[in-house]
Design a protein around this motif. Sequence first.
Motif, short mmCIF file in Angstrom:
data_model
loop_
_atom_site.label_atom_id
_atom_site.label_comp_id
_atom_site.label_asym_id
_atom_site.label_seq_id
_atom_site.Cartn_x
_atom_site.Cartn_y
_atom_site.Cartn_z
N THR A 144 42.24 28.72 55.50
CA THR A 144 43.51 29.70 56.22
C THR A 144 43.98 30.63 55.13
O THR A 144 43.82 30.57 53.83
CB THR A 144 44.63 28.87 56.53
OG1 THR A 144 45.31 28.15 55.33
CG2 THR A 144 44.28 27.51 57.76
N ALA A 176 46.72 34.15 55.16
CA ALA A 176 47.90 34.93 55.75
C ALA A 176 48.22 36.11 54.89
O ALA A 176 48.38 36.04 53.77
CB ALA A 176 49.46 33.99 56.19
N THR A 226 51.86 40.58 60.85
CA THR A 226 51.64 39.40 59.95
C THR A 226 50.25 38.75 60.57
O THR A 226 50.27 38.51 61.82
CB THR A 226 52.94 38.23 60.07
OG1 THR A 226 53.77 38.82 59.59
CG2 THR A 226 52.30 37.26 59.13
N ASP A 245 47.61 35.77 60.48
CA ASP A 245 47.69 34.29 60.33
C ASP A 245 46.35 33.99 60.58
O ASP A 245 45.92 33.85 61.85
CB ASP A 245 48.74 33.39 61.07
CG ASP A 245 49.04 32.14 60.65
OD1 ASP A 245 48.32 31.82 59.66
OD2 ASP A 245 49.59 31.15 61.15
N LYS A 252 50.38 40.44 55.13
CA LYS A 252 51.34 41.42 56.31
C LYS A 252 50.80 42.74 56.29
O LYS A 252 49.94 43.11 55.11
CB LYS A 252 52.68 41.37 56.00
CG LYS A 252 53.37 40.23 55.96
CD LYS A 252 54.85 40.12 55.70
CE LYS A 252 55.38 39.05 55.76
NZ LYS A 252 56.20 38.91 57.21
#
Length: 161
Positions: free
Chosen positions: A51, A53, A41, A43, A55
């Motif tokens: 920001t 995020a 993951t 981040d 996977k």
Amino acid sequence: MNTSDFITLLAEHQGKSLLFEYTPGMLVGTNYHITEVKHTTIDAVDCGGNTDAWKETIIQLWESPSELGKPDYMSAYKALGILKKVGTMKAYDMDAPVKIEYGNTMFHTAHLHVNDFEVKEGQLILKLAVQPTDCKAKETCGVPETAQVEDTSCAPGSGCC
């Protein structure tokens, strides 16, 4: 290519040898092993303060020095079996992009994207490529969307992130 597409591709070609072309014309050796499957993951915060995020599924390949000259590549069937076993232990995010982690004495270790594949003569050849880094906050940094930044132009104050 996402994890679901990757697993489906292996399932469709189980009877074929699985080859990885890490740069045009260069193949990972027949002595490779899948040594790790990572469910990562990310981040992140970009240079514009945004920001994000996501996977990734990272499949690590390693060439065993004790198996140099091995005559046959791993089959897609065997690779699929490894990935299925991992999936029973840790669930995949099937939408996550799949990357191949590989390096040798002639090629820096990198996370390579599966850009394409080719099927020929009993082989499934996955074509890998390095994706260059990119500024995700071009507007904030004042970098035109069409600008191609050269190594020499990233001096302080140049507008390059």
